[in-house]
Enzyme design. Structure first.
Site, PDB file in Angstrom:
ATOM      1  N   GLY A 124      15.214  29.143   7.992  1.00  0.00           N
ATOM      2  CA  GLY A 124      14.181  29.905   8.690  1.00  0.00           C
ATOM      3  C   GLY A 124      12.795  29.596   8.166  1.00  0.00           C
ATOM      4  O   GLY A 124      12.621  29.207   7.009  1.00  0.00           O
ATOM      5  N   GLY A 166       8.958  31.434   8.242  1.00  0.00           N
ATOM      6  CA  GLY A 166       8.170  32.601   8.614  1.00  0.00           C
ATOM      7  C   GLY A 166       6.685  32.303   8.528  1.00  0.00           C
ATOM      8  O   GLY A 166       6.264  31.162   8.329  1.00  0.00           O
ATOM      9  N   PHE A 193       4.744  33.237   6.210  1.00  0.00           N
ATOM     10  CA  PHE A 193       4.256  33.074   4.842  1.00  0.00           C
ATOM     11  C   PHE A 193       5.095  32.112   4.001  1.00  0.00           C
ATOM     12  O   PHE A 193       4.658  31.706   2.934  1.00  0.00           O
ATOM     13  CB  PHE A 193       4.230  34.439   4.148  1.00  0.00           C
ATOM     14  CG  PHE A 193       3.471  35.493   4.914  1.00  0.00           C
ATOM     15  CD1 PHE A 193       2.091  35.525   4.884  1.00  0.00           C
ATOM     16  CD2 PHE A 193       4.142  36.441   5.668  1.00  0.00           C
ATOM     17  CE1 PHE A 193       1.380  36.492   5.583  1.00  0.00           C
ATOM     18  CE2 PHE A 193       3.449  37.414   6.370  1.00  0.00           C
ATOM     19  CZ  PHE A 193       2.062  37.437   6.331  1.00  0.00           C
ATOM     20  N   ALA A 194       6.306  31.797   4.445  1.00  0.00           N
ATOM     21  CA  ALA A 194       7.189  31.002   3.589  1.00  0.00           C
ATOM     22  C   ALA A 194       8.205  30.216   4.419  1.00  0.00           C
ATOM     23  O   ALA A 194       8.413  30.500   5.602  1.00  0.00           O
ATOM     24  CB  ALA A 194       7.915  31.916   2.603  1.00  0.00           C
ATOM     25  N   VAL A 245      12.319  28.783   4.140  1.00  0.00           N
ATOM     26  CA  VAL A 245      13.569  29.030   3.426  1.00  0.00           C
ATOM     27  C   VAL A 245      14.533  27.879   3.704  1.00  0.00           C
ATOM     28  O   VAL A 245      14.760  27.516   4.866  1.00  0.00           O
ATOM     29  CB  VAL A 245      14.209  30.367   3.851  1.00  0.00           C
ATOM     30  CG1 VAL A 245      15.459  30.655   3.015  1.00  0.00           C
ATOM     31  CG2 VAL A 245      13.207  31.510   3.701  1.00  0.00           C
ATOM     32  N   LYS A 252      13.413  30.020  -1.268  1.00  0.00           N
ATOM     33  CA  LYS A 252      12.265  30.487  -0.492  1.00  0.00           C
ATOM     34  C   LYS A 252      10.998  29.937  -1.136  1.00  0.00           C
ATOM     35  O   LYS A 252      10.629  30.333  -2.250  1.00  0.00           O
ATOM     36  CB  LYS A 252      12.231  32.015  -0.435  1.00  0.00           C
ATOM     37  CG  LYS A 252      11.157  32.551   0.506  1.00  0.00           C
ATOM     38  CD  LYS A 252      11.325  34.042   0.748  1.00  0.00           C
ATOM     39  CE  LYS A 252      10.361  34.543   1.803  1.00  0.00           C
ATOM     40  NZ  LYS A 252      10.572  35.979   2.105  1.00  0.00           N
ATOM     41  N   ASP A 285       9.428  45.440   6.962  1.00  0.00           N
ATOM     42  CA  ASP A 285       9.582  44.348   7.941  1.00  0.00           C
ATOM     43  C   ASP A 285      11.004  44.370   8.492  1.00  0.00           C
ATOM     44  O   ASP A 285      11.696  43.357   8.518  1.00  0.00           O
ATOM     45  CB  ASP A 285       9.273  43.008   7.270  1.00  0.00           C
ATOM     46  CG  ASP A 285       8.988  41.894   8.273  1.00  0.00           C
ATOM     47  OD1 ASP A 285       8.738  42.207   9.459  1.00  0.00           O
ATOM     48  OD2 ASP A 285       9.002  40.720   7.883  1.00  0.00           O
TER      49      ASP A 285
END
Length: 552
Positions: A256, A258, A260-261, A263, A279, A374
Site C-alpha cells: 500500500g 498512502g 505520508f508513507a 509500505v 513502512k 484514521d
C-alpha cells in the site's frame, strides 16, 4: 518506608504457620533446600521486620539489625549468577533499597548488571517509590520500560500502570480545577488540533525521553547509508536488500501507498517463510512507533492482536523505517470490493460479524485512553480464526488470542489522550473523503467521534456497497439528529442497524463512549446467538472468503 509483606519468622521454636505470599506465587521462603545459603538471611530479615513493626514506635535497634542483614546478604549474594532470577533475592534488593533509601542507585545497579529485568515487581516497586517522591513522569517511564520488556506478570503490570494513569488523570483534573476559575473551566474546554505541525512537534518533544527507553528504537543522526534510496519507486526497490539493525530485509512487493508513507512486504534474512511489512516514511516520523508501544502497555495480551504490532523503528535524518507484522489476507476494503466486482453486496451476517469486531476494537481502544484517528476499511487487516466460530465465541467476554477477525493498523494519526489535559476536545480535520465526522464537517469540537463515524462509514460500505452520506432529520425529543440518507432494506434487522447509526452519529463531543459501544456490541452478539443457523452460515462465508481472496 514501604514494608513488603513477608512470612512470619521461622526461627527455632517459633510456632509453625502457613506461609503468606507477598506476590502471587512468590513466598518469601520458596521451596528452599537445606543447603540454601539465603534461607538464614530470610529468617533473620523476617524476624527483624516483625520486631520493627510499622507504627510510630519504631525499634531503632531492630532497624539497625534489618539493615545489617540486608547489607550482608546483598554483599554476599547480590551478584551471584545462580540467584539472578530468584524472586526472593529481588525482594531483598527492593527491601534493601527501601530501608537504605537508595532506590535510584539500586535500580541503576540492577539495570547495569542486567538482573531481574524480566520481573514486573522491580518496575512496580521503583515506580511506587518515584510516586512517593513526587517524580510522576519518571514513574510513568519506569512502568513503560517494564512493559516494553514484557516483564512478568505482564497483565498485572499493565493493570497497575493503568491504575496509576487513572489516579494521575484525577490528580491533574483536581489541579486544573484549583488553578482556574470553575466557570471558565466548565464552559471553555481546552481545544486542540491534534495533527497540526505545532501540536505534533510539541508532542514529539514530550515523548522523546520515552522513545529512547523503548525496545526496538534505533536512531541515527546520519542520512540512510544504503546504496539505494529508500524513497525510490517499487520498480527500483523490488528484490533489493535493506540492512537494518543487523538484519537483511528483501523487498518483495508493495502492500500500500498512502499520503505520508509507502509500505512494502519483505522477507527477513533470506527466509521466505518470515515476512514483515516495512513502512518507509520521509521525513522521519517516530510518532507511530510511540503509539504501538502505548498499545503494548495498555492493551491486555489477549486483545493485543487486534491492533497490529511494530517490532522496531530505524530513524535516520532523512527517513524512518517501521518494521511491522505482515498479514497476508488483505484488508476489509478488499473484502468489500470482492463483493462489488461480482455485482453483489456483503451478506448481512458477515456485516454483523465485522461490526461486532469493530465495536470491540474501539471499546478496548477508547477505554485505554487512545483514539485511532484514521478508522477506515483499508486500515483494518483481515484475520481468520484457527477453528470455527461457535455461539460461545459471541457469548463469552473472554476471547482467545486467535479469536480476532480484524487487526487495526496505521497509527500515524493516533491520539494519546494521556498527553492532553483532561477534558480536552479537538478541532482538526482528517481530510479523508467519506470519513470526516459530522463535527469536522460543521467545524465543531470532537473526540471519539472521529473513530465512531469511521465505523458507521465502514458499516455503510459493507451494507450498501457505497460511501455514506448523512442528513439532518427531526429528533424524537425535539431538535434534530443525523442519520444515513439511504433507506434500510426491509429484510435487514432494521432496528439493530438503526440503533447503531442513530447512537454513533449523534454522540456527545466529550465523555467516554465505552459503555455505549459495549451495549451496541451486546445487541449484535445476542442476535447472532439467537439462531444457530446464523453462526453456521457465517463459518461457510468466512471459509469461502478466505479461499477466494487467498487464491486471487
Amino acid at each position: 518506608m514501604v514494608i513488603l509483606d513477608r512470612t512470619p519468622a521461622s526461627a527455632p521454636g517459633a510456632p509453625s504457620s502457613p506461609p503468606r505470599k507477598s506476590t502471587p506465587g512468590v513466598p518469601w521462603e520458596e521451596a528452599s533446600q537445606p543447603s540454601d545459603p539465603i534461607l538464614p538471611y530470610l529468617r533473620s530479615i523476617s524476624k527483624a521486620m516483625d520486631e520493627l513493626g510499622t507504627g510510630p514506635q519504631c525499634d531503632a535497634s531492630a532497624l539497625d539489625r534489618l539493615k545489617c542483614y540486608l547489607t550482608e546478604c546483598i554483599r554476599k549474594y547480590g551478584d551471584e549468577y545462580q540467584y539472578s532470577t530468584d524472586p526472593r533475592l529481588l525482594k531483598i534488593w527492593i527491601l534493601y533499597a527501601d530501608v537504605t533509601e537508595t532506590f535510584p542507585k539500586v535500580y541503576k545497579q540492577l539495570e547495569e548488571k542486567r538482573m531481574f529485568l524480566e520481573h514486573g515487581l522491580l518496575y512496580e516497586s521503583y515506580a511506587l517509590y518515584l510516586c512517593a517522591e513526587g517524580r510522576i513522569e519518571e514513574a510513568d517511564r519506569v512502568y513503560a520500560t517494564g512493559i516494553s520488556r514484557k516483564a512478568e506478570p505482564l497483565d498485572h503490570l499493565k493493570e497497575t500502570h493503568l491504575m496509576f494513569l487513572k489516579h494521575l488523570e484525577h490528580f491533574v483534573e483536581e489541579a486544573d480545577v484549583d488553578s482556574q476559575p470553575s466557570k471558565k473551566l466548565k464552559n471553555e474546554p481546552s481545544v486542540v488540533d491534534p495533527w497540526s505541525a505545532c501540536t505534533m512537534n510539541s508532542l514529539l518533544e514530550t515523548i522523546n525521553g520515552d522513545l529512547r527507553t523503548f525496545i526496538g528504537y534505533h536512531k541515527s543522526n546520519k542520512v540512510y547509508y544504503g546504496k539505494v534510496p529508500l524513497t525510490s519507486s517499487l520498480n527500483v526497490l523490488r528484490n533489493k536488500v535493506i540492512e537494518l539493525g543487523g538484519r537483511k530485509y528483501q523487498i518483495k512487493g508493495s502492500t500500500g501507498t498512502g499520503a505520508f508513507a509507502k509500505v512494502y512486504k519483505s522477507t527477513v534474512d533470506g527466509n521466505a517463510e518470515e515476512m514483515v511489512a516495512l513502512k518507509i516514511q520521509s521525513p522521519p516520523f517516530p510518532w507511530e512507533f510511540y503509539m504501538y508501544r502505548q498499545l503494548d502497555m495498555r492493551i491486555s495480551e489477549v486483545e493485543r492482536p487486534s491492533f497490529g504490532y511494530a517490532h522496531e523503528i530505524h530513524i535516520f535524518s532523512d527517513v524512518s523505517v517501521l518494521v511491522c507484522d505482515y498479514l497476508p489476507y488483505g484488508t476489509l476494503l478488499d473484502v468489500i470490493n470482492s463483493h462489488l466486482v461480482v455485482g453483489r453486496y456483503m451478506d448481512e451476517v458477515l456485516c454483523m460479524y465485522y461490526t461486532i469486531e469493530m465495536l470491540k476494537i474501539l471499546e478496548t481502544l477508547h477505554s485505554a485512553g487512545m483514539i485511532h484517528g484514521d478508522f477506515k476499511p483499508d486500515n483494518l487487516l483481515i484475520c481468520y480464526l484457527s477453528g470455527e466460530i461457535t455461539e460461545e465465541t459471541f457469548r463469552s467476554e473472554t476471547r482467545d488470542e486467535q479469536n480476532q477477525g480484524l487487526s487495526l493498523v496505521d497509527w500515524g494519526r493516533g491520539i494519546d489522550l494521556k498527553l492532553f489535559r483532561a477534558g480536552t476536545e479537538f478541532r482538526g480535520d482528517c481530510g479523508t473523503s467519506g470519513f470526516r465526522c459530522v463535527e469536522m464537517q460543521e467545524h465543531r469540537n470532537w473526540t471519539y467521534q472521529v473513530d465512531t463515524y469511521g465505523l458507521c462509514a465502514i458499516v455503510h460500505m459493507m451494507l450498501y456497497g457505497a460511501p455514506m452520506s448523512v442528513q439532518k432529520v427531526p429528533g424524537a425529543g425535539g431538535g434534530y439528529e443525523y442519520q444515513p440518507k439511504a433507506p434500510f432494506k426491509r429484510y435487514w434487522n432494521v432496528e439493530l442497524w438503526k440503533k447503531l447509526f442513530s447512537t454513533l452519529l449523534n454522540a456527545p463531543s466529550n465523555g467516554s463512549d465505552v459503555a455505549v459501544l459495549r451495549g451496541l456490541r451486546a445487541a449484535f452478539r445476542e442476535h447472532m446467538c439467537s439462531n444457530r443457523q446464523l453462526v453456521g452460515k457465517l463459518n461457510q462465508m468466512l471459509a469461502k472468503q478466505k479461499a477466494s481472496l487467498c487464491s486471487s
